[in-house]
Write a protein that holds these residues in place. Structure first.
Motif: not given
Lengths: 104, 112, 361
Positions: A31-33, A53-54, A56, A78-80, A82, A85, C53, C57, C64, C145, C151
């Motif tokens: 489950n690596y992001r 998306c933070p 964009d 940033i591979y969060c 979000e 989800r 933001f 967000q 960061r 992950g 996050d």
């Protein structure tokens, strides 16, 4: 003193801490992001992923047709996760893979 | 929370603050618009759960504010920060903590 | 004739991890006055949080601020916004959050110790501790992950649940690390170059710890019982076996020992959490937009972190104020430098564990 001598000798025969990288692969965890992947057939175009998306990284570009065009920038992402989800059709239209972005 | 007048700031804090009992968290500024700046001096109590003592006041950007660094030395950082980011004047405190000549001027002010 | 000479340390220096500049006025070997400049990496994150933001967000943005205590920043912000939105989280979420916080503390303390060892000229020890640190980073990577930017925390809960494999990995790695930390405690109490030569160097007295509002390991090494974990009921620290660890003299030696003992305590807390974790929801649903203000304090690896949030019922926050541990400790650090030898300055600086990206945000 004696303890440290024993330790230094045992270190001579200990296994290396580092990995011999190009020849030996680094173990990945489950489950690596990684990259966000998308399927246009399943998408219902609610644009929720674009809104949350933070950085964009996901943008829906206007086209001549009815639906907008999904554009994803892996270098901004940033591979969060979000977007995944918040997706109403999670795992079908949008999902997070374990792949890496291509090096340009 | 306790409202104070900016003229009485030094007396109020001197009479309240005891280094062994109170912990100075920071000085917080918040631009409310129309030349009004809300300042909050936030303190907590050692060995007490979630207990805050906040002194607050509303002042204008033209006033020269007094400094509390004589009572609390560590307040110098918070004060230098709001001088930089809000462009207020505090007695004996110089800006230049974060910003230099080429930076935007008082970036956190909403009225400019 | 001028008696002092000015020697700069930074903004780039072999012993520094991050850009900070100290100008030492020295009389012979002794430092008499210190001038500092900490704002090299100001990025305007407070401004971005209120203008660019939305409140959902911002949690990812404030992560960061700092690479090492990324989880602490997100956590403090999340707890603040949950207070405004009136969200009540369940026990499982609280425990998972503490688990990640404590893992973060372990690896941050290990980095600081490695850096202290490097500054004392013990390069091999630096490598060894950094190698041990991988054990913790592996657990964090398996859980969240990602290796550095976790996050993991989101408004209303956490993003991922712990699988049984992660739990197994965590137990084995923590047990392994526990033994290694015992070994390190021996080295940091009896070795000349990492321990004994640092006795009474860079000392902060008990009274000065209070006068200068010292925080975190810096204060606790001086014997001052200052720890937000004991003063806040926002996370259930007392249930998981938290214990306050105090030093006596406040010198570099004591700071190292306090850090090592805190790692031991954190390992114990993590093991307690992992063995007592129950089944349950990891996300609480919420509605509405934030309106109001909140003050949140949390114990980061280096000391107290403080968030002030002000929301006015829209998607954008009106004000986000971040106060980080190093930021308010700079006057205390300057005080410690005065009167000590110039040759000790890099070692003293490393023992503070300063975080400049936090300070300048």
């Amino acid at each position: 003193m004696i303890k440290s001598i024993i330790e230094s000798f045992s270190n001579l025969f200990a296994k290396s801490e580092t990995i011999n990288y190009p020849y030996e692969q680094i173990a990945k965890f489950k489950n690596y992001r990684g990259l966000i992947e998308y399927s246009a057939d399943e998408c219902i175009f609610c644009y929720k992923c674009e809104k949350v998306c933070p950085p964009d990284a996901i943008v829906f570009k206007p086209t001549k047709e009815k639906n907008r065009l999904y554009e994803y920038n892996p270098n901004l992402c940033i591979y969060c996760g979000e977007c995944v989800r918040n997706c109403p059709k999670e795992d079908l239209a949008l999902w997070q893979s374990e792949k890496k972005p291509k090096i340009i | 929370m306790q409202e104070i007048k900016i003229e009485n700031l030094i007396e109020e804090i001197t009479s309240f603050y005891d280094p062994k009992l109170h912990h100075f968290v920071c000085l917080n500024a918040n631009d409310l618009g129309e030349n009004r700046l809300k300042l909050q001096w936030i303190f907590t109590f050692y060995n007490q759960e979630d207990n805050y003592q906040i002194f607050w006041t509303i002042c204008s950007f033209d006033e020269v504010l007094p400094t509390i660094t004589k009572i609390i030395p560590s307040a110098i950082m918070s004060e230098a920060e709001i001088v930089d980011l809000f462009g207020v004047q505090i007695k004996d405190i110089q800006g230049g903590l974060y910003l230099d000549e080429t930076s935007p001027i008082s970036p956190l002010r909403c009225s400019i | 004739m001028k008696k002092t000479i000015t020697i700069p340390l930074g903004s780039q220096h072999i012993s520094l991890l991050e850009p900070v500049r100290f100008n030492f006025s020295c009389e012979n070997e002794k430092i008499t006055d210190v001038d500092y400049n900490v704002g090299f990496v100001h990025r305007g994150i407070e401004k971005a949080c209120t203008e660019k933001f939305e409140y959902k967000q911002v949690g990812y943005v404030v992560a960061r601020v700092c690479g090492l205590c990324a989880i602490t920043h997100t956590m403090a912000y999340t707890l603040g916004i949950e207070h405004i939105l009136n969200i009540k989280t369940n026990k499982k979420i609280d425990y998972l959050r503490i688990l990640m916080l404590e893992l973060d503390r372990i690896h941050s303390h290990l980095l600081c110790l490695a850096h202290t060892a490097e500054n004392s000229g013990f390069e091999g020890m630096f490598m060894k501790i950094m190698g041990d640190r991988e054990l913790v980073m592996d657990i964090q990577e398996a859980i969240s992950g990602n290796r550095v930017q976790f996050d993991f925390v989101c408004i209303g809960g956490v993003n991922r649940d712990i699988s049984t494999e992660c739990e197994k990995l965590a137990f084995t790695n923590l047990a392994l690390l526990d033994k290694k930390v015992d070994d390190l405690i021996g080295k940091f109490t009896s070795n000349w170059s990492t321990a004994l030569k640092y006795k009474n160097i860079g000392a902060l007295s008990y009274d000065d710890a209070f006068n200068f509002n010292a925080l975190g390991p810096l204060a606790r090494a001086a014997g001052a019982a200052i720890d937000v974990r004991a003063e806040s009921s926002i996370l259930p620290y007392k249930e998981v076996g938290y214990k306050m660890i105090l030093g006596q003299n406040g010198d570099i030696y004591d700071r190292n020992l306090v850090r090592l003992k805190e790692i031991k305590n954190s390992i114990l807390m993590c093991q307690n959490i992992l063995s007592g974790l129950t089944e349950g929801e990891i996300l609480v649903k919420f509605k509405g937009k934030p309106n109001g203000e909140s003050f949140t304090r949390l114990e980061a690896p280096r000391g107290e972190i403080f968030y002030y949030l002000n929301a006015n019922g829209t998607n954008m926050l009106q004000r986000v104020r971040i106060k980080t541990p190093t930021f308010s400790q700079i006057p205390g650090m300057v005080e410690i430098f005065k009167g000590s030898d110039y040759a000790d300055a890099p070692a003293i600086l490393a023992s503070f564990d300063p975080c400049m990206s936090c300070t300048a945000k």
